[in-house]
Write an enzyme that holds these catalytic residues in place. Structure first.
Site, PDB file in Angstrom:
ATOM      1  N   CYS A 129       0.871  -1.150  -0.002  1.00  0.00           N
ATOM      2  CA  CYS A 129      -0.022  -0.059  -0.059  1.00  0.00           C
ATOM      3  C   CYS A 129       0.835   1.215   0.064  1.00  0.00           C
ATOM      4  O   CYS A 129       1.610   1.543   0.920  1.00  0.00           O
ATOM      5  CB  CYS A 129      -0.931  -0.059   1.250  1.00  0.00           C
ATOM      6  SG  CYS A 129      -1.933   1.463   1.097  1.00  0.00           S
ATOM      7  N   LYS A 164       1.017  -9.889  -1.767  1.00  0.00           N
ATOM      8  CA  LYS A 164       0.444  -8.834  -2.877  1.00  0.00           C
ATOM      9  C   LYS A 164       1.679  -7.855  -3.087  1.00  0.00           C
ATOM     10  O   LYS A 164       2.093  -7.094  -2.042  1.00  0.00           O
ATOM     11  CB  LYS A 164      -0.610  -7.932  -2.385  1.00  0.00           C
ATOM     12  CG  LYS A 164      -1.248  -7.190  -3.392  1.00  0.00           C
ATOM     13  CD  LYS A 164      -2.605  -6.736  -3.377  1.00  0.00           C
ATOM     14  CE  LYS A 164      -3.034  -5.782  -4.295  1.00  0.00           C
ATOM     15  NZ  LYS A 164      -4.077  -5.376  -4.041  1.00  0.00           N
ATOM     16  N   ILE A 190      -0.685  -6.338  -9.676  1.00  0.00           N
ATOM     17  CA  ILE A 190       0.091  -5.290  -9.158  1.00  0.00           C
ATOM     18  C   ILE A 190      -0.974  -4.489  -8.262  1.00  0.00           C
ATOM     19  O   ILE A 190      -2.148  -4.284  -8.298  1.00  0.00           O
ATOM     20  CB  ILE A 190       0.668  -4.137  -9.971  1.00  0.00           C
ATOM     21  CG1 ILE A 190      -0.353  -3.729 -10.953  1.00  0.00           C
ATOM     22  CG2 ILE A 190       1.693  -4.929 -10.591  1.00  0.00           C
ATOM     23  CD1 ILE A 190       0.320  -2.456 -11.755  1.00  0.00           C
TER      24      ILE A 190
END
Ligand SMILES: Cc1cc2nc3c(=O)[nH]c(=O)nc-3n(C[C@H](O)[C@H](O)[C@H](O)COP(=O)(O)O)c2cc1C
Length: 303
Positions: A129, A164, A190
């Site tokens: 993030c 991720k 992505i």
């Protein structure tokens, strides 16, 4: 009709289309448009140990063929996720992927351990993030920190762990390999690409956070390239996302190497995007005479 199911890290999805984290809430609103049981899975909004209000607005801006967001992991926290949202989602007959984020390795571990006692199907480790000051992408940009957080979470998780990845790195293949070597069961990619826009009259960045993450069709070719690169480097399943808007994009992503796909920003423009993609893939697989949609994965014929 071809068999549309795919299996990633031991979990069978009825089809390869998953709603992407942060763009689908917990599926409750979308369930008013169509039964979310039609989906292969739902990746829930990034969950942190404690509730987060996210970043101050403005935190979403339109860009050419995409959006820039700096939501900053607004979520109700782990307790609410487990007590309120998860029980509802588990009744919807779709795979539930818990996307988790922390500001320390211990926080990731604690969340993973607590989710191990629930009926979540897969944990998606969000180390990508770009919109939080602590944690998030800072775990995802070096092979050492990716290996550390992945291996520690694996020790404490009874659930399959899908890591991720962020595209904001020099060599995504090296990062992917580090996650695989540390025990990741699957990879997804992505996450958004860090970007910035400026209002030329006020000279202020359009987002209050100054920068944000770019998603939507603008990032699709980057995502296809990265999914293909990662597919060639690892032996674990790759879940591809980034700019998928129509079934042709999903098919292309699978041909690049994805075993399943996630659809994010497209849901904002068309709440039925995932359904149209599933139906298009069904027709495509049947027209090719495939026994299983999984036969598409990694079939690109490179020059
Ligand atoms: C508004 C918004 C919020 C997001 N929140 C999360 C999140 O909480 N956790 C996460 O892993 N990814 C999050 N993402 C990234 C998406 O899951 C996805 O990786 C990215 O948007 C690329 O896919 P897309 O182009 O189909 O949207 C978010 C994306 C958007 C646009």
């Amino acid at each position: 009709m071809s068999d549309m199911s795919v299996t990633i890290c031991g979990v069978t999805l009825k089809n390869p289309v998953i709603a992407a984290s942060g763009t689908f809430g917990y599926g409750m609103e979308y369930n008013e448009f169509y039964p979310i049981s039609r989906l292969g899975g739902v990746s829930c909004k990034g969950t942190t140990l404690k509730e987060r209000l996210g970043n101050p607005p403005p935190r979403i801006a339109e860009t050419c063929a995409g959006i820039l967001n700096s939501v900053g992991l607004q979520n109700p926290g782990l307790d609410s996720f487990i007590s309120t949202y998860l029980p509802w989602l588990k009744k919807q007959d779709t795979a539930v992927i818990a996307n988790i984020a922390g500001s320390t390795v211990e926080e990731y571990c604690e969340i993973a351990e607590r989710l191990s006692g629930t009926d979540v199907d897969i944990i998606e480790l969000n180390i990508s993030c770009p919109n939080v000051k602590q944690g998030g992408v800072s775990f995802g940009t070096s092979c050492e920190s990716v290996a550390k957080v992945t291996s520690e979470v694996k020790k404490r998780s009874a659930k399959p762990v899908m890591v991720k990845l962020t595209p904001n790195v020099t060599d995504i293949g090296d990062i992917a390999k580090a996650a695989e070597d540390a025990g990741a069961d699957a990879l997804s990619l992505i996450n958004t690409i860090t970007g910035m826009r400026i209002d030329i009259k006020t000279r202020r960045p359009v987002l209050r956070n100054n920068t944000g993450g770019l998603s939507g069709p603008a990032v699709f070719p980057v995502a296809v390239r990265m999914v293909h690169e990662v597919y060639k480097r690892v032996n674990i399943p790759v879940v591809g996302m980034g700019g998928i808007t129509k079934w042709e994009d999903a098919a292309e992503m699978m041909i690049a190497g994805a075993s399943a796909v996630q659809v994010g920003t497209a849901n904002f423009r068309d709440p039925f995007a995932c359904i149209r993609i599933i139906e298009g893939l069904e027709r495509f697989a049947a027209s090719l005479g495939l026994k299983s949609i999984a036969e598409l994965t990694g079939t690109v014929l490179e020059w």
